[in-house]
Write a protein that holds these residues in place. Sequence first.
Motif, PDB file in Angstrom:
ATOM      1  N   GLU A 353       0.867  -1.227  -0.104  1.00  0.00           N
ATOM      2  CA  GLU A 353      -0.019   0.084   0.151  1.00  0.00           C
ATOM      3  C   GLU A 353       0.906   1.365  -0.099  1.00  0.00           C
ATOM      4  OE1 GLU A 353      -4.054   1.121   2.399  1.00  0.00           O
ATOM      5  OE2 GLU A 353      -2.491   0.774   3.559  1.00  0.00           O
ATOM      6  N   ARG A 354       1.902   1.072   0.971  1.00  0.00           N
ATOM      7  CA  ARG A 354       2.780   2.471   0.718  1.00  0.00           C
ATOM      8  C   ARG A 354       3.519   2.383  -0.589  1.00  0.00           C
ATOM      9  NH1 ARG A 354       8.895   3.307   3.347  1.00  0.00           N
ATOM     10  NH2 ARG A 354       9.439   2.207   1.606  1.00  0.00           N
ATOM     11  N   GLU A 355       3.738   1.448  -1.348  1.00  0.00           N
ATOM     12  CA  GLU A 355       4.233   1.591  -2.671  1.00  0.00           C
ATOM     13  C   GLU A 355       3.090   1.832  -3.666  1.00  0.00           C
ATOM     14  OE1 GLU A 355       7.613   0.699  -3.151  1.00  0.00           O
ATOM     15  OE2 GLU A 355       7.704   1.195  -1.005  1.00  0.00           O
ATOM     16  N   GLY A 356       2.045   1.951  -3.319  1.00  0.00           N
ATOM     17  CA  GLY A 356       1.065   2.877  -4.080  1.00  0.00           C
ATOM     18  C   GLY A 356      -0.119   1.715  -4.463  1.00  0.00           C
ATOM     19  N   GLN A 357      -0.234   0.382  -3.934  1.00  0.00           N
ATOM     20  CA  GLN A 357      -1.141  -0.552  -4.496  1.00  0.00           C
ATOM     21  C   GLN A 357      -2.449  -0.101  -3.644  1.00  0.00           C
ATOM     22  OE1 GLN A 357      -0.836  -4.893  -3.600  1.00  0.00           O
ATOM     23  NE2 GLN A 357      -0.729  -5.011  -5.826  1.00  0.00           N
ATOM     24  N   ASN A 358      -3.545  -0.351  -4.558  1.00  0.00           N
ATOM     25  CA  ASN A 358      -4.842  -0.134  -3.870  1.00  0.00           C
ATOM     26  C   ASN A 358      -5.326  -1.715  -3.287  1.00  0.00           C
ATOM     27  OD1 ASN A 358      -7.842  -0.470  -3.676  1.00  0.00           O
ATOM     28  ND2 ASN A 358      -8.003   1.753  -4.394  1.00  0.00           N
ATOM     29  N   LEU A 359      -5.288  -1.756  -2.027  1.00  0.00           N
ATOM     30  CA  LEU A 359      -5.672  -2.807  -1.227  1.00  0.00           C
ATOM     31  C   LEU A 359      -7.125  -3.295  -1.453  1.00  0.00           C
ATOM     32  CD1 LEU A 359      -3.461  -2.567   1.895  1.00  0.00           C
ATOM     33  CD2 LEU A 359      -2.931  -3.573  -0.203  1.00  0.00           C
ATOM     34  N   ASP A 360      -7.988  -2.291  -1.586  1.00  0.00           N
ATOM     35  CA  ASP A 360      -9.249  -2.827  -1.811  1.00  0.00           C
ATOM     36  C   ASP A 360      -9.447  -3.661  -3.173  1.00  0.00           C
ATOM     37  OD1 ASP A 360     -10.161  -1.854   0.467  1.00  0.00           O
ATOM     38  OD2 ASP A 360     -11.370  -0.114  -0.546  1.00  0.00           O
TER      39      ASP A 360
END
Length: 472
Positions: A353-360
């Motif tokens: 998530e910190r690296e930009g991934q949308n966890l939803d």
Amino acid sequence: MRSHRTAVFALAGVLALSACSADNPDTAPLHPSAGARGAGDPYYPEDGNGGYDALDYHVDVGYDPASGHLDGDTTVTAKATQDLSRFNLDLRGLDVASVEVDGKPAKFSREKDFELVITPPQPLRAGSTYRTRVRYSGDPSNTEHDGGSETGWSRSSDGGAFMVGEPHSAAFWYPVNETPRDKATFSVTAHVPDGWTVISNGREQSSSSAGGKTTTTWTEPNPVASYLTTIAIDKFTVKRSSLPDGTPVVSAYAPGAESLEASGDRLPDILGFLSSKFGPYPQSAAGGIYLAEDIHFSLETQTRPTYAKWADVLTLVHENAHQWFGDSVSLDSWSDVCLNECFASYAQWLWSEREGQNLDDRYRAALEITHASTDFWNRKLVDPGPGHEFGAVYDKGILALHALRRRMGDGPFSTLLRDWPAEHRHANAAWADFTKLVNHLAGQDLSPFLDDWFRTAKLPSDEDLYPGTLHP
């Protein structure tokens, strides 16, 4: 003839003396019995022992890489929790030469695969602190192990040695109360031929060379579960630095593990990120033991995880998240291993998530793949049954925690990630404790939600599968 008044005074004096004797633990009558052979965990009922609380281990070992021979001299400091006629330590394989209790020879025998039964020269009083010294030797790599996540004492490809295992580890190389319920401080002094380096837990206290031998002492001042203690002997390249708060960082790379240095160099960034999520780093030291071995798991050995040769940055994130979840806060029973592994696995998602991934989006994509998979959902995360502890915690456990995050909301969930390791710092905790904290922070009873996800071997209801922003 004694007067009645004199008799009353005499009786009063006797009663006073009796009361003083009863209140004085050093003069109260002893009622010794044998300590239990097992610490009470139903998954591993013979692991650990009863009757005492281990306080500290000082392990002194000499190891010859050429022959694989180990000479051990371990002192266990413990506090009796009952009047003890005898007690057990766990020790797998190895030959015991002598046992002393408080400096006096003690009788000992071996039972089953790993019970060292010790009878002290005099019974031990409840509440007393005593020291047990065990001298032993042998080739620990010859001791049988169960496989899986239990490698036992292993010889590395270049002639060195390393020790990792879960749930069993310590008893392969020193006598121990082998249960996570009995955490204790730990130190090791190791003697190896010059040219070899010893790495262990905690902080390096000293290292010296004399007579062709190098002697090194490591000390871990925080209580540690025994399976998280370790030793590695190799011709390491050692890199030393410190975190911004002064915490020492020691990372050791075995010959052939040089490619892992790029990942290892990212440790300060990783720990800074994890601290922002979980609170201050809870350990006395940091670093890693990087092996050139193709073992199928890495392990969160306290302060200094041990890595297989395939480890990458996400592996470092996972094992160092354990320094909060599993190492500082240790499980009370192996049925609750999700409290360790589910959080360490979810830390990998937090890093993404910190690296930009949308966890939803990642969550929904995972459900598309697994929704119809009976094998995926037919596994419990809490109390999955002996032998199944590590089945679902690395994948289903991630989805369960992300669903919990959306059910609680980001604010309460973030507080949960910090409050759990803060409230149980360097102690043990159970699933019931976790449920209580979740309900408190959520301001409502989420027990049905937690049961649906963590305690049930089926696909959760649509309501629990798609809470909050996860709703289609």
